[in-house]
Design a protein around this motif. Sequence first.
Motif, PDB file in Angstrom:
ATOM      1  N   ARG A  55       0.866  -1.357  -0.161  1.00 38.58           N
ATOM      2  CA  ARG A  55       0.065  -0.035  -0.002  1.00 38.58           C
ATOM      3  C   ARG A  55       0.939   1.267   0.206  1.00 38.58           C
ATOM      4  O   ARG A  55       0.576   2.101  -0.607  1.00 38.58           O
ATOM      5  N   TYR A  56       2.072   1.261   0.753  1.00 40.25           N
ATOM      6  CA  TYR A  56       2.704   2.427   0.666  1.00 40.25           C
ATOM      7  C   TYR A  56       3.252   2.609  -0.667  1.00 40.25           C
ATOM      8  O   TYR A  56       3.496   3.814  -1.222  1.00 40.25           O
ATOM      9  N   LYS A  57       3.813   1.594  -1.185  1.00 41.05           N
ATOM     10  CA  LYS A  57       4.364   1.657  -2.566  1.00 41.05           C
ATOM     11  C   LYS A  57       3.612   2.622  -3.540  1.00 41.05           C
ATOM     12  O   LYS A  57       3.879   3.379  -4.229  1.00 41.05           O
ATOM     13  N   VAL A  58       2.304   2.080  -3.539  1.00 46.80           N
ATOM     14  CA  VAL A  58       1.150   2.874  -4.261  1.00 46.80           C
ATOM     15  C   VAL A  58       1.155   4.455  -3.859  1.00 46.80           C
ATOM     16  O   VAL A  58       1.129   5.160  -4.843  1.00 46.80           O
ATOM     17  N   ILE A  59       0.983   4.434  -2.702  1.00 44.14           N
ATOM     18  CA  ILE A  59       0.954   5.868  -2.215  1.00 44.14           C
ATOM     19  C   ILE A  59       2.222   6.426  -2.727  1.00 44.14           C
ATOM     20  O   ILE A  59       2.101   7.772  -3.204  1.00 44.14           O
ATOM     21  N   GLU A  60       3.388   6.195  -2.374  1.00 38.41           N
ATOM     22  CA  GLU A  60       4.614   6.838  -2.866  1.00 38.41           C
ATOM     23  C   GLU A  60       4.531   7.164  -4.389  1.00 38.41           C
ATOM     24  O   GLU A  60       4.754   8.308  -4.540  1.00 38.41           O
ATOM     25  N   GLU A  61       4.249   6.123  -5.072  1.00 39.25           N
ATOM     26  CA  GLU A  61       4.325   6.213  -6.625  1.00 39.25           C
ATOM     27  C   GLU A  61       3.054   7.492  -7.207  1.00 39.25           C
ATOM     28  O   GLU A  61       3.385   8.356  -8.009  1.00 39.25           O
ATOM     29  N   SER A  66       2.750  15.645  -5.146  1.00 36.86           N
ATOM     30  CA  SER A  66       2.347  15.749  -3.566  1.00 36.86           C
ATOM     31  C   SER A  66       3.593  16.134  -2.725  1.00 36.86           C
ATOM     32  O   SER A  66       3.047  16.351  -1.516  1.00 36.86           O
ATOM     33  N   VAL A  67       4.551  15.863  -3.156  1.00 33.36           N
ATOM     34  CA  VAL A  67       5.892  15.981  -2.368  1.00 33.36           C
ATOM     35  C   VAL A  67       6.744  17.141  -2.570  1.00 33.36           C
ATOM     36  O   VAL A  67       7.351  17.155  -3.953  1.00 33.36           O
ATOM     37  N   GLN A  68       7.009  18.204  -1.685  1.00 28.08           N
ATOM     38  CA  GLN A  68       8.103  19.172  -1.958  1.00 28.08           C
ATOM     39  C   GLN A  68       9.136  19.109  -1.003  1.00 28.08           C
ATOM     40  O   GLN A  68      10.023  18.354  -1.343  1.00 28.08           O
ATOM     41  N   CYS A  69       9.075  19.746   0.016  1.00 30.32           N
ATOM     42  CA  CYS A  69      10.304  19.588   0.924  1.00 30.32           C
ATOM     43  C   CYS A  69      10.095  18.186   1.623  1.00 30.32           C
ATOM     44  O   CYS A  69      11.158  17.597   2.183  1.00 30.32           O
ATOM     45  N   GLY A  70       8.891  17.697   1.996  1.00 24.15           N
ATOM     46  CA  GLY A  70       8.770  16.281   2.369  1.00 24.15           C
ATOM     47  C   GLY A  70       8.490  16.258   3.990  1.00 24.15           C
ATOM     48  O   GLY A  70       8.298  15.284   4.383  1.00 24.15           O
ATOM     49  N   PHE A  71       8.501  17.554   4.606  1.00 26.78           N
ATOM     50  CA  PHE A  71       8.553  17.465   5.858  1.00 26.78           C
ATOM     51  C   PHE A  71       7.079  17.033   6.410  1.00 26.78           C
ATOM     52  O   PHE A  71       7.184  16.365   7.639  1.00 26.78           O
ATOM     53  N   CYS A  72       6.251  17.442   5.718  1.00 29.80           N
ATOM     54  CA  CYS A  72       4.562  17.061   6.089  1.00 29.80           C
ATOM     55  C   CYS A  72       4.420  15.518   5.721  1.00 29.80           C
ATOM     56  O   CYS A  72       3.464  15.002   6.312  1.00 29.80           O
ATOM     57  N   THR A  73       5.160  14.916   4.553  1.00 24.62           N
ATOM     58  CA  THR A  73       5.091  13.817   4.050  1.00 24.62           C
ATOM     59  C   THR A  73       4.643  12.580   5.049  1.00 24.62           C
ATOM     60  O   THR A  73       3.592  11.752   4.689  1.00 24.62           O
ATOM     61  N   LEU A 116      -5.168   9.474  -6.861  1.00 20.59           N
ATOM     62  CA  LEU A 116      -4.466   8.425  -7.634  1.00 20.59           C
ATOM     63  C   LEU A 116      -4.268   7.191  -6.983  1.00 20.59           C
ATOM     64  O   LEU A 116      -4.330   6.167  -7.457  1.00 20.59           O
ATOM     65  N   ALA A 117      -3.998   7.381  -5.680  1.00 20.82           N
ATOM     66  CA  ALA A 117      -3.445   6.152  -4.875  1.00 20.82           C
ATOM     67  C   ALA A 117      -4.649   5.239  -4.733  1.00 20.82           C
ATOM     68  O   ALA A 117      -4.584   4.108  -4.669  1.00 20.82           O
ATOM     69  N   ALA A 118      -5.781   5.902  -4.443  1.00 25.32           N
ATOM     70  CA  ALA A 118      -6.973   5.319  -4.466  1.00 25.32           C
ATOM     71  C   ALA A 118      -7.612   4.503  -5.861  1.00 25.32           C
ATOM     72  O   ALA A 118      -7.722   3.049  -5.325  1.00 25.32           O
ATOM     73  N   THR A 119      -7.276   4.990  -6.790  1.00 27.40           N
ATOM     74  CA  THR A 119      -7.551   4.248  -7.946  1.00 27.40           C
ATOM     75  C   THR A 119      -6.654   3.091  -8.427  1.00 27.40           C
ATOM     76  O   THR A 119      -6.941   2.102  -8.435  1.00 27.40           O
ATOM     77  N   ARG A 120      -5.306   3.577  -8.100  1.00 33.12           N
ATOM     78  CA  ARG A 120      -4.304   2.608  -8.121  1.00 33.12           C
ATOM     79  C   ARG A 120      -4.316   1.268  -7.589  1.00 33.12           C
ATOM     80  O   ARG A 120      -3.968   0.315  -7.839  1.00 33.12           O
ATOM     81  N   GLY A 121      -4.562   1.621  -6.271  1.00 33.68           N
ATOM     82  CA  GLY A 121      -4.340   0.620  -5.235  1.00 33.68           C
ATOM     83  C   GLY A 121      -5.620   0.022  -5.022  1.00 33.68           C
ATOM     84  O   GLY A 121      -5.745  -0.625  -3.876  1.00 33.68           O
ATOM     85  N   LYS A 122      -6.653   0.012  -6.031  1.00 40.92           N
ATOM     86  CA  LYS A 122      -8.150  -0.698  -5.848  1.00 40.92           C
ATOM     87  C   LYS A 122      -7.719  -2.156  -5.202  1.00 40.92           C
ATOM     88  O   LYS A 122      -6.922  -2.708  -5.905  1.00 40.92           O
ATOM     89  N   GLY A 123      -8.422  -2.495  -4.280  1.00 39.37           N
ATOM     90  CA  GLY A 123      -8.388  -3.824  -3.766  1.00 39.37           C
ATOM     91  C   GLY A 123      -7.349  -4.038  -2.808  1.00 39.37           C
ATOM     92  O   GLY A 123      -7.475  -5.223  -1.969  1.00 39.37           O
ATOM     93  N   LEU A 124      -6.420  -3.061  -2.688  1.00 36.88           N
ATOM     94  CA  LEU A 124      -5.554  -2.919  -1.587  1.00 36.88           C
ATOM     95  C   LEU A 124      -5.834  -2.705  -0.209  1.00 36.88           C
ATOM     96  O   LEU A 124      -5.493  -3.333   0.925  1.00 36.88           O
TER      97      LEU A 124
END
Lengths: 280, 156
Positions: free
Chosen positions: B82-88, B95-102, B147-155
Amino acid sequence: MVDGFRPADLQEALEFRARHPSIPIAGGTDLMVQKARGFGLKPDFNKPLLFIGHLRKLRQISVRDGNIHIGAGVLLSELIINDKISEALKMAVRQMASPPSRNLATIGGNICNASPAGDTLPYLYAVDAKLILKSVSSERIIHIGKFITDPKQNTLEHDELLTEIIIPNKIFNVSYYKKVGQRKGMSLTKASFQGLADIKNSNVLDIRIAFGSVAPIIVRSREIEASIIGKPVSEINAAVPEILKKYATLIRPIDDARSSAAYRKRVSLRLLEDFLSKLS
Amino acid sequence: MKIEFVLNDKKQVIQVDPASRLLDILRDDFELTSVKEGCGEGECGACVVLMDDKAVNSCLIPVGNIEGRHIVTMESFRKTERYKVIEESFLEAGSVQCGFCTPGIVMSTESLLRENPKPGDNEIRDALSGNLCRCTGYNMIIKGVKLAATRGKGLW
Ligand SMILES: Cc1cc2nc3c(=O)[nH]c(=O)nc-3n(C[C@H](O)[C@H](O)[C@H](O)COP(=O)(O)OP(=O)(O)OC[C@H]3O[C@@H](n4cnc5c(N)ncnc54)[C@H](O)[C@@H]3O)c2cc1C
Ligand code: FES
Ligand code: FES
């Protein structure tokens, strides 16, 4: 000194409460911030903490004699998804804090914290909620208005815990909750308004009006409500300016870091006007 | 006080002052530095971790409250599918710039998708309302979550 105690059940919690000065802590979302000492430091408490958030007895929602009993330890996030909870209360809770803190914060903590900006309070005052306060040897049931006496002050005894909140069985077919804050879903409220009404055949069978954040405690006037009850909606609609004037004398906000008094008063009366104009 | 809990799938027994913030225990004692301190007051979401699969602010939690609970931080969540899908999805949507909030946003996203695998825009906005981001202006994050919700369908 013991630094804290995690009782196995409510009985053990009350026994600890009777024997030691202690600070009950449920979700900790108020206490951890109030006692915070800054980055990387643990909060400073002057008495041992009594952990109560995990106690099963405090986490139940049930219906007894038609009234809804909410355990003091029920999470805000649980209130939102429970089908015994009225849409009016859910509306207020959905506007509180943010999802990660709603997964921690409890309704009992919101009540005991006794902030005039507490978002569950206008609703609880409006429906005449009662509280069950227990100690090892006693139990008392009091109206929420008798429990909260001043900002941040309640009448909890040193050996007591708030165990349950009782919401009287009563249907309101109009409910309205609005709060005005800095940022949606976060920061504490500048002004809040709860309106509930039971309208049948264009007559006001019952009406409840409560304001948060605009006085040291929640503002509700049974007298003004009584002057509205029993009248046709058309008459009330015509009397809106007069009703606003009556409430204006009761709303005494303060200036603070969050907002100016004049702004709070103006906004509160406008919310009331909006609610009254929606009655039909 | 002795506290037993599960951290990133491993049982832990610690002797601590129960008033300590979970945030400090995770960062200082377990060196889990994906957990950030932004505000220390529950307002920013940089410290969000999962407790029994739900997003929570670790700066608000006294460790006395985590007995028997399962705490998950990015350090172990990043090993999941699931993380891999979110990351991608986050990378693709910007969605990520400096990454502090990520890390906090990823945790809130996981918590949301577990409850609601097909969230709408408003549901995503509400779920992330406790996470501040100074860089992206949020729209790209919303897009990333969708995007993650669509890609990760079923996860989830
Ligand atoms: C970022 C942030 C945003 C917030 N936003 C809002 C908001 O929008 N609206 C709002 O109303 N509040 C808000 N709050 C305040 C807080 O989250 C709520 O008041 C919450 O409901 C408190 O519950 P808790 O269990 O965390 O309380 P705790 O911190 O555990 O306790 C609060 C007080 O109640 C006492 N107490 C708790 N349970 C009991 C009990 N059963 N018996 C006796 N005493 C008890 C404690 O001793 C303490 O004095 C916010 C807080 C934060 C940090
Ligand atoms: S550090 Fe916990 S919410 Fe900001
Ligand atoms: S990417 Fe910088 S704070 Fe969000």
